[in-house]
Design a protein around this motif. Structure first.
Motif, PDB file in Angstrom:
ATOM      1  N   THR A  86       0.801  -1.228   0.000  1.00 57.18           N
ATOM      2  CA  THR A  86       0.000   0.000   0.000  1.00 57.18           C
ATOM      3  C   THR A  86       0.831   1.274   0.000  1.00 57.18           C
ATOM      4  O   THR A  86       0.313   2.344  -0.305  1.00 57.18           O
TER       5      THR A  86
ATOM      6  N   VAL B 131     -10.831   0.275   6.848  1.00 64.19           N
ATOM      7  CA  VAL B 131     -10.537  -0.770   5.860  1.00 64.19           C
ATOM      8  C   VAL B 131     -11.828  -1.081   5.123  1.00 64.19           C
ATOM      9  O   VAL B 131     -12.797  -1.552   5.722  1.00 64.19           O
TER      10      VAL B 131
ATOM     11  N   PHE C 110     -13.384  -3.303   2.438  1.00 64.43           N
ATOM     12  CA  PHE C 110     -13.208  -4.481   1.597  1.00 64.43           C
ATOM     13  C   PHE C 110     -14.031  -4.382   0.314  1.00 64.43           C
ATOM     14  O   PHE C 110     -13.611  -4.881  -0.731  1.00 64.43           O
TER      15      PHE C 110
ATOM     16  N   HIS D 190     -12.111  -2.168  -1.953  1.00 57.44           N
ATOM     17  CA  HIS D 190     -10.689  -2.540  -2.023  1.00 57.44           C
ATOM     18  C   HIS D 190      -9.803  -1.328  -1.724  1.00 57.44           C
ATOM     19  O   HIS D 190      -8.824  -1.063  -2.425  1.00 57.44           O
TER      20      HIS D 190
ATOM     21  N   LEU E  36      -6.230  -1.558  -1.319  1.00 57.83           N
ATOM     22  CA  LEU E  36      -6.113  -2.748  -0.476  1.00 57.83           C
ATOM     23  C   LEU E  36      -5.741  -3.902  -1.399  1.00 57.83           C
ATOM     24  O   LEU E  36      -6.563  -4.327  -2.223  1.00 57.83           O
TER      25      LEU E  36
ATOM     26  N   GLN F 153      -5.449  -7.245  -3.230  1.00 56.93           N
ATOM     27  CA  GLN F 153      -6.363  -8.385  -3.210  1.00 56.93           C
ATOM     28  C   GLN F 153      -5.747  -9.584  -2.506  1.00 56.93           C
ATOM     29  O   GLN F 153      -6.446 -10.354  -1.841  1.00 56.93           O
TER      30      GLN F 153
ATOM     31  N   GLU G  91      -6.538  -9.517   1.220  1.00 56.95           N
ATOM     32  CA  GLU G  91      -7.905  -9.393   1.720  1.00 56.95           C
ATOM     33  C   GLU G  91      -8.286 -10.534   2.654  1.00 56.95           C
ATOM     34  O   GLU G  91      -8.792 -10.296   3.757  1.00 56.95           O
ATOM     35  N   GLN G  92      -8.054 -11.782   2.244  1.00 62.06           N
ATOM     36  CA  GLN G  92      -8.435 -12.912   3.086  1.00 62.06           C
ATOM     37  C   GLN G  92      -7.619 -12.979   4.379  1.00 62.06           C
ATOM     38  O   GLN G  92      -8.190 -13.160   5.456  1.00 62.06           O
TER      39      GLN G  92
ATOM     40  N   ARG H  86      -9.033 -10.254   6.598  1.00 64.48           N
ATOM     41  CA  ARG H  86     -10.357 -10.619   7.147  1.00 64.48           C
ATOM     42  C   ARG H  86     -10.201 -11.586   8.310  1.00 64.48           C
ATOM     43  O   ARG H  86     -10.866 -11.444   9.347  1.00 64.48           O
TER      44      ARG H  86
END
Length: 320
Positions: free
Chosen positions: A134, A149, A151, A154, A171, A173, A176-177, A180
């Motif tokens: 980022t 944040v 999601f 993004h 953000l 990709q 992301e998981q 989370r």
């Protein structure tokens, strides 16, 4: 009896009124104390340009400090005279700031970045991956709140960055998981703390007084909370702060050694890598400037000097 606050208390009050960080408060007050001790505890009102210049000269000559350290000391003294003592002194504008040496940032290759990140795990891996993915500064990442944040879009909203400016960055990709999953753990920990009668977090600009329930809301919690509770140095409240930056710095150094990197690097190097690798991929420099939060494109231009090959990308005759 004189009820007027002591000089350092006045200094702290003025710094907090200007919404400066706790780090700036500590550093500025320490420089003022050193300035007063250097001149044998004379009051700053009794001193002027010769005393300030003598102090700065001693720092440069006898203590051999860097230009940035000398300028930091000068900034603290200028704040003291202008903001605290409210003295309209014409000599303030004539004080010469030390010139910083022009140094190019150290940049890792994409492979080197991956090797360093592979040496990390857990939340430390996630923090450093966010720095590289980022372009955030370390403290911007550690001060990140859950609500910032996004999601769905993004995006990450960086609030109160350097210069007290907000900006938006992407953000990644790939993160992301993991992010989370990390936030699910943070949320579970927060629910436990709420059940124990705690769970509040520090809020800026007296928002806690305006919105009494906000410090306990999930959205205001830090994305990277500290492992334990700590005492707020200003209010004395016991609460959970964000992850300590020194822990990230120590583990990053360890990861660099483990990856066999001999360059002098720190977590901030990942921000340099973010900018350089985007420019190498053909991204527009104005876009990179906006993502980094630079006020002037000249600051971003420094990354054009570390693109591709060294020596201004000229092919050496030995390689022909």
């Amino acid at each position: 009896m004189d009820d007027k606050p002591r000089l350092l208390d006045q200094m702290r009050d003025r710094i907090r009124l200007k919404h400066y960080s706790i780090r700036t408060e500590r550093v500025y007050c320490e420089w003022v104390k050193r300035f007063i001790r250097f001149h044998h505890y004379r009051h700053p009102q009794e001193m002027g340009a010769p005393e300030v210049e003598a102090f700065l000269t001693d720092l440069a000559v006898r203590r051999d400090v860097s230009a940035s350290t000398q300028n930091q000391a000068l900034a603290a003294l200028l704040f003291l005279y202008k903001e605290v003592l409210a003295l309209n002194l014409p000599w303030l504008s004539d004080i010469v700031r030390a010139k910083k040496p022009q140094r190019l940032p150290v940049v890792l290759s994409i492979d080197e970045v991956r090797r360093v990140l592979d040496e990390l795990d857990g939340e430390l891996w996630l923090v450093c991956s966010l720095l590289y993915g980022t372009g955030m500064r370390l403290m911007e990442a550690l001060r990140l709140r859950v609500k910032d944040v996004d999601f769905a879009r993004h995006e990450i909203l960086i609030r109160d960055g350097k210069g007290m400016k907000d900006r938006i960055t992407m953000l990644p990709q790939r993160l992301e998981q993991p992010l989370r999953h990390h936030l699910a753990v943070v949320q579970a920990q927060h629910r436990v703390e709420l059940a124990q009668g705690r769970g509040d977090v520090w809020l800026p600009f007296a928002l806690a007084r305006k919105y009494p329930n906000a410090p306990y809301e999930q959205g205001w919690q830090y994305v990277f909370p500290a492992a334990g509770l700590s005492v707020d140095p200003r209010s004395g409240a016991v609460r959970r702060h964000h992850l300590d930056e020194k822990r990230v710095q120590r583990n990053f150094k360890r990861a660099a050694r483990g990856a066999g990197i001999v360059k002098q690097i720190s977590p901030h190097t990942l921000r340099h890598c973010f900018a350089t690798h985007l420019l190498e991929a053909g991204q527009d420099i104005r876009t990179v400037q906006e993502l980094l939060g630079h006020a002037d494109v000249k600051t971003t231009m420094i990354y054009t000097h570390v693109l591709n090959r060294g020596g201004l990308a000229v092919l050496s005759p030995l390689d022909r």
